[in-house]
Design a protein around this motif. Structure first.
Motif, short mmCIF file in Angstrom:
data_model
loop_
_atom_site.label_atom_id
_atom_site.label_comp_id
_atom_site.label_asym_id
_atom_site.label_seq_id
_atom_site.Cartn_x
_atom_site.Cartn_y
_atom_site.Cartn_z
N MET A 1 -5.65 14.23 -3.90
CA MET A 1 -5.68 13.50 -3.56
C MET A 1 -4.26 13.31 -2.10
O MET A 1 -3.50 13.79 -2.59
N ASN A 2 -4.77 12.33 -1.23
CA ASN A 2 -4.33 12.89 0.41
C ASN A 2 -3.69 11.72 0.64
O ASN A 2 -3.54 10.94 -0.32
N THR A 4 -3.62 9.39 2.66
CA THR A 4 -4.11 7.93 2.29
C THR A 4 -4.68 6.98 0.92
O THR A 4 -4.42 5.77 0.65
N GLN A 5 -4.94 7.85 0.60
CA GLN A 5 -5.82 7.25 -1.31
C GLN A 5 -4.41 7.84 -2.22
O GLN A 5 -4.19 6.39 -2.99
N GLN A 6 -3.11 8.17 -2.13
CA GLN A 6 -2.17 7.97 -2.31
C GLN A 6 -1.19 6.12 -2.44
O GLN A 6 -0.96 5.43 -3.10
N ALA A 7 -1.45 5.80 -1.33
CA ALA A 7 -1.22 4.79 -0.18
C ALA A 7 -1.88 3.41 -0.92
O ALA A 7 -2.36 2.76 -1.51
N GLU A 8 -3.02 4.03 -1.25
CA GLU A 8 -4.26 2.48 -1.25
C GLU A 8 -3.96 3.04 -2.67
O GLU A 8 -4.11 1.35 -3.53
N ASN A 9 -3.39 3.81 -3.67
CA ASN A 9 -3.16 3.44 -5.04
C ASN A 9 -1.95 2.83 -5.43
O ASN A 9 -2.40 1.68 -6.38
N PHE A 10 -0.87 3.03 -4.40
CA PHE A 10 0.36 2.66 -4.82
C PHE A 10 0.08 0.90 -4.14
O PHE A 10 0.31 0.23 -4.58
#
Length: 390
Positions: A1-2, A4-10
């Motif tokens: 998971m990159n 940006t995806q981690q930021a979205e989930n967070f």
């Protein structure tokens, strides 16, 4: 998971767990709109992958600080994103770039770099949407809930027009070319809406004035009519008083001067003229008294009478025997009902008119008797004296 995806989930989890429902505008929906706009502008401006990732992370976190309130939320967002990036082992330079982009979304900040211009324009991507009205209404509700700022529809419309026309501007070439015309269309729609509101307000004001004018006219009608009735009643009483005074004088003179002389047989010829004069004066006095004699009423009413609207509380004869508390209650009940109030005023005028008709009818009879009696008395005296002379 990159990243940006981690930021979205967070951010999804952060807003779900900690963001107050009172933030109806600065919420996940707005954040997703900004991220979408950043992605569009990054592609068009051909931003390299590393800078695009920085932009996307900044876009996801730019309103994260609202979980702690709206005051200085950009700095709160910087604190949150710094912890997130440190946990992902990002360099201090990387963190500084993301933090700088978040700070560039502060209202009134003028961007200088391309990345700042992109995120600044993306933050106002909603100005071009056909759903702008619902979006700005969400902001209106948020301001009311968190800042106790309330606006009327026209005030809010004017506030939006002023912001879009004078305070906001786009900076990237694509936004200036593509989004600016859409924003100007939004301004035109808001201006049309404001004009319609002002027109409706004018119509409502005119309608209200038209509704008020008949009420004033009715009040004036009642006032003038009541004054006329009162004046006519006063005139009738004055006329009756004149008749009473004149005929009382005539009777007094007759009793003191003529009546004692009738005992003498030589004055027998004065008997009939004197009798005619006295009788005409007495009848005139009787009718004058009848025209001014007040009518006695019972002076009481029941609550049932008030509920059935059978009592005219504007005439003293209907309540003078009632306790003050009952009269106050009855008046309050009458004033609550517009129809009852106006009907009472109409009844008051009607019965005043009935009384006036009786007064003037009796006065006419009294004046007729007085006029005929005086004429007959004079004629009879003349005839009597001529008969003695012959």
């Amino acid at each position: 998971m990159n990243l940006t995806q981690q930021a979205e989930n967070f951010i999804h989890k952060l807003f779900k767990d900690k963001l107050s429902p009172s933030y109806t505008y600065h919420n996940l929906r707005h954040t997703i709109d900004v991220v979408t706009a950043v992605a569009i502008l990054s592609e068009i401006e051909e931003i390299n992958p590393e800078d695009k990732e920085i932009l996307m992370v900044a876009a996801w976190f730019h309103d994260a600080g609202y979980i702690n309130g709206c005051d200085n939320h950009e700095e709160c967002s910087v604190v949150i994103v710094t912890d997130f990036l440190k946990n992902n082992e990002k360099s201090s330079d990387y963190i500084a770039k993301v933090s700088g982009l978040i700070r560039s979304t502060t209202l009134g900040f003028v961007p200088t770099t391309l990345l700042e211009k992109i995120i600044k324009d993306a933050d106002f991507y909603h100005l071009t949407s056909d759903k702008y009205t619902s979006t700005c209404n969400a902001l209106r509700l948020e301001l009311q809930a968190n800042h106790q700022k309330t606006f009327s529809d026209s005030e809010w419309n004017l506030e939006n027009i002023n912001f879009l026309s004078n305070e906001h501007q786009y900076y990237t070439d694509y936004a200036l070319k593509t989004w600016q015309p859409l924003k100007e269309n939004t301004i035109k729609l808001l201006q049309i809406k404001l004009n319609n509101m002002e027109l409706n307000n004018t119509k409502e004001s005119k309608k209200k004035n038209k509704e008020e004018k008949p009420v004033r006219a009715i009040d004036t009608l009642f006032r003038i009519t009541l004054n006329n009735h009162t004046s006519l009643s006063g005139i009738a009483d004055s006329k009756a008083n004149i008749l009473l005074s004149v005929n009382a004088i005539i009777i007094s003179i007759a009793l003191s001067t003529l009546i004692p002389k009738l005992d003498n047989p030589s004055n027998a010829h004065l008997m009939i003229p004197t009798f005619i004069m006295l009788m005409s004066s007495v009848v005139t006095i009787i009718f004058a008294i009848l025209s001014t004699r007040p009518k006695v009423t019972k002076g009481v009413f029941t609550r049932q009478d008030i509920e059935n609207q059978k009592v005219n509380l504007l005439f003293f004869g209907n309540f003078y025997k009632m306790p003050l508390e009952e009269y106050q209650w009855a008046m309050n009940e009458m004033m609550k009902d517009k129809d009852y109030l106006y009907n009472s005023m109409i009844k008051d005028l009607y019965f005043l008119g009935v009384v006036l008709e009786k007064k003037y009818r009796l006065l006419r009879i009294a004046y007729n008797f007085f006029m005929v009696g005086i004429v007959l008395s004079v004629i009879s005296f003349v005839v009597a004296f001529k008969m003695i002379g012959n």
